[in-house]
Write a protein that holds these residues in place. Structure first.
Motif, PDB file in Angstrom:
ATOM      1  N   ALA A 164      41.291  39.472  30.740  1.00  0.00           N
ATOM      2  CA  ALA A 164      39.852  39.277  30.597  1.00  0.00           C
ATOM      3  C   ALA A 164      39.273  38.438  31.727  1.00  0.00           C
ATOM      4  CB  ALA A 164      39.540  38.636  29.249  1.00  0.00           C
ATOM      5  N   LEU A 165      40.070  37.525  32.284  1.00  0.00           N
ATOM      6  CA  LEU A 165      39.589  36.700  33.399  1.00  0.00           C
ATOM      7  C   LEU A 165      39.234  37.545  34.617  1.00  0.00           C
ATOM      8  CD1 LEU A 165      41.950  33.597  33.509  1.00  0.00           C
ATOM      9  CD2 LEU A 165      39.522  33.619  32.983  1.00  0.00           C
ATOM     10  N   VAL A 166      39.993  38.611  34.844  1.00  0.00           N
ATOM     11  CA  VAL A 166      39.811  39.416  36.056  1.00  0.00           C
ATOM     12  C   VAL A 166      39.278  40.813  35.745  1.00  0.00           C
ATOM     13  CG1 VAL A 166      41.464  38.152  37.462  1.00  0.00           C
ATOM     14  CG2 VAL A 166      42.264  40.012  36.010  1.00  0.00           C
ATOM     15  N   LYS A 167      38.639  40.960  34.590  1.00  0.00           N
ATOM     16  CA  LYS A 167      37.976  42.217  34.197  1.00  0.00           C
ATOM     17  C   LYS A 167      38.949  43.381  34.056  1.00  0.00           C
ATOM     18  CE  LYS A 167      33.931  40.206  34.694  1.00  0.00           C
ATOM     19  NZ  LYS A 167      33.633  39.228  33.729  1.00  0.00           N
ATOM     20  N   LEU A 168      40.149  43.098  33.515  1.00  0.00           N
ATOM     21  CA  LEU A 168      41.133  44.122  33.209  1.00  0.00           C
ATOM     22  C   LEU A 168      41.487  44.026  31.729  1.00  0.00           C
ATOM     23  CD1 LEU A 168      43.570  43.749  36.229  1.00  0.00           C
ATOM     24  CD2 LEU A 168      41.934  45.578  35.861  1.00  0.00           C
ATOM     25  N   LYS A 169      42.157  45.049  31.213  1.00  0.00           N
ATOM     26  CA  LYS A 169      42.556  45.010  29.813  1.00  0.00           C
ATOM     27  C   LYS A 169      43.659  43.967  29.602  1.00  0.00           C
ATOM     28  CE  LYS A 169      43.972  47.885  25.972  1.00  0.00           C
ATOM     29  NZ  LYS A 169      44.319  49.212  25.509  1.00  0.00           N
ATOM     30  N   THR A 170      44.715  44.035  30.414  1.00  0.00           N
ATOM     31  CA  THR A 170      45.805  43.066  30.326  1.00  0.00           C
ATOM     32  C   THR A 170      46.302  42.713  31.718  1.00  0.00           C
ATOM     33  OG1 THR A 170      47.548  44.731  30.212  1.00  0.00           O
ATOM     34  CG2 THR A 170      46.637  43.985  28.115  1.00  0.00           C
ATOM     35  N   SER A 171      46.953  41.562  31.787  1.00  0.00           N
ATOM     36  CA  SER A 171      47.632  41.145  33.011  1.00  0.00           C
ATOM     37  C   SER A 171      48.731  40.164  32.624  1.00  0.00           C
ATOM     38  CB  SER A 171      46.656  40.478  33.975  1.00  0.00           C
ATOM     39  OG  SER A 171      47.337  40.060  35.129  1.00  0.00           O
ATOM     40  N   LEU A 172      49.944  40.390  33.110  1.00  0.00           N
ATOM     41  CA  LEU A 172      51.050  39.500  32.788  1.00  0.00           C
ATOM     42  C   LEU A 172      51.067  38.256  33.659  1.00  0.00           C
ATOM     43  CD1 LEU A 172      53.964  42.011  32.168  1.00  0.00           C
ATOM     44  CD2 LEU A 172      52.599  40.789  30.494  1.00  0.00           C
ATOM     45  N   SER A 173      50.558  38.353  34.874  1.00  0.00           N
ATOM     46  CA  SER A 173      50.515  37.178  35.736  1.00  0.00           C
ATOM     47  C   SER A 173      49.330  37.275  36.699  1.00  0.00           C
ATOM     48  CB  SER A 173      51.813  37.025  36.525  1.00  0.00           C
ATOM     49  OG  SER A 173      51.979  38.089  37.402  1.00  0.00           O
ATOM     50  N   ILE A 174      48.797  36.102  36.992  1.00  0.00           N
ATOM     51  CA  ILE A 174      47.687  35.994  37.937  1.00  0.00           C
ATOM     52  C   ILE A 174      47.984  34.815  38.854  1.00  0.00           C
ATOM     53  CG2 ILE A 174      45.247  35.472  38.230  1.00  0.00           C
ATOM     54  CD1 ILE A 174      44.717  36.800  35.574  1.00  0.00           C
ATOM     55  N   GLY A 175      47.994  35.070  40.131  1.00  0.00           N
ATOM     56  CA  GLY A 175      48.147  34.003  41.111  1.00  0.00           C
ATOM     57  C   GLY A 175      46.773  33.602  41.609  1.00  0.00           C
ATOM     58  N   ILE A 176      46.499  32.327  41.640  1.00  0.00           N
ATOM     59  CA  ILE A 176      45.207  31.838  42.111  1.00  0.00           C
ATOM     60  C   ILE A 176      45.373  31.430  43.568  1.00  0.00           C
ATOM     61  CG2 ILE A 176      43.426  30.097  41.792  1.00  0.00           C
ATOM     62  CD1 ILE A 176      44.344  30.091  38.804  1.00  0.00           C
ATOM     63  N   LYS A 177      44.660  32.139  44.433  1.00  0.00           N
ATOM     64  CA  LYS A 177      44.771  31.878  45.868  1.00  0.00           C
ATOM     65  C   LYS A 177      44.017  30.607  46.232  1.00  0.00           C
ATOM     66  CE  LYS A 177      45.217  36.778  46.914  1.00  0.00           C
ATOM     67  NZ  LYS A 177      44.594  37.958  47.542  1.00  0.00           N
ATOM     68  N   ALA A 178      44.582  29.833  47.114  1.00  0.00           N
ATOM     69  CA  ALA A 178      43.965  28.586  47.563  1.00  0.00           C
ATOM     70  C   ALA A 178      42.858  28.914  48.550  1.00  0.00           C
ATOM     71  CB  ALA A 178      45.014  27.678  48.193  1.00  0.00           C
TER      72      ALA A 178
END
Length: 178
Positions: free
Chosen positions: A135-149
Motif C-alpha cells: 500500500a505504501l508504493v501503490k501495489l497490492k503486495t510487496s515483501l520488501s521495500i528498500g528506501i533509497k537515501a
C-alpha cells in the motif's frame, strides 16, 4: 561404513544477529505509527516531484521487491571494503514483511544488509505485512521495500524512527544496525 558426525555450525555474527532481528518484528501501535508517518512523508515528498509521473517518482525513491532490493544490496560495497568507490544508489533502510511463505524468499536480505550496514525493519501484521508494504508504493503486495537515501521527507521519517527513542512505544523491540 563409519558413523556420520554432525558438523557444528559456527555462524558468523551477522547470521546470529539475523536470527534475533527476525524475532524483533514491529507490529501493533508501533507499526501503525511508522506507516502513518511514512504515508505523510510520501505525500509531502510527492509535492516536490516536478513533472514526473507517480510511477517513475516511486521508483526513484524506493527499491521495490525482493529481487530489486537484493540487486541494490549486491551493488553496494561491503562495510569494510574501502577499495571501491561509493555507488550512486545507497539504501538507507529496508522494510521486510515476515509473513511470506516460504520464508526462504526473504531470509538472505538481513544477512546481506548486515554486511553493508543497512538497518532492516521487519514488519509483522495480522492483516498481512506484505499488504501494508504494498500500500505504501501503490501495489497490492510487496515483501520488501528498500528506501533509497535521497534526502527527502521519507528519509527524515526513517531517520527519526531509527534514532528517536520517543517514536518507539516500547523498549523491548530494537532495530539493530547491521
Amino acid at each position: 561404513m563409519g558413523k556420520k558426525r554432525k558438523k557444528s555450525l559456527n555462524l558468523p555474527s551477522s547470521r546470529r544477529q539475523q536470527r534475533s532481528t527476525v524475532d524483533n518484528c514491529f507490529h501493533g501501535e508501533i507499526l501503525d505509527r511508522l506507516m502513518h508517518e511514512l504515508c505523510k512523508g510520501i505525500e509531502t515528498a510527492k509535492k516536490s516531484k516536478g513533472g514526473l509521473s507517480e510511477k517513475i517518482w516511486i521508483k526513484q525513491q524506493f527499491s521495490i521487491g525482493v529481487n530489486d532490493v537484493t540487486r541494490l544490496l549486491e551493488r553496494m560495497p561491503r562495510s569494510g571494503n574501502n577499495g571501491h568507490p561509493p555507488q550512486s544508489i545507497q539504501l538507507q533502510a529496508i522494510l521486510v514483511a515476515v509473513d511470506c511463505s516460504p520464508k526462504l524468499l526473504t531470509k538472505h536480505i538481513p544477512v546481506m544488509a548486515a554486511s553493508r550496514r543497512v538497518p532492516v525493519i521487519c514488519i509483522k501484521d495480522d492483516k498481512g505485512g506484505s499488504f501494508r508494504l504494498g500500500a505504501l508504493v501503490k501495489l497490492k503486495t510487496s515483501l520488501s521495500i528498500g528506501i533509497k537515501a535521497k534526502g527527502t521527507k521519507i528519509n527524515q521519517v526513517i531517520d527519526k524512527f531509527l534514532n528517536d527513542k520517543e517514536f518507539k512505544v516500547s523498549d523491548d523491540v530494537v532495530i539493530e544496525n547491521m
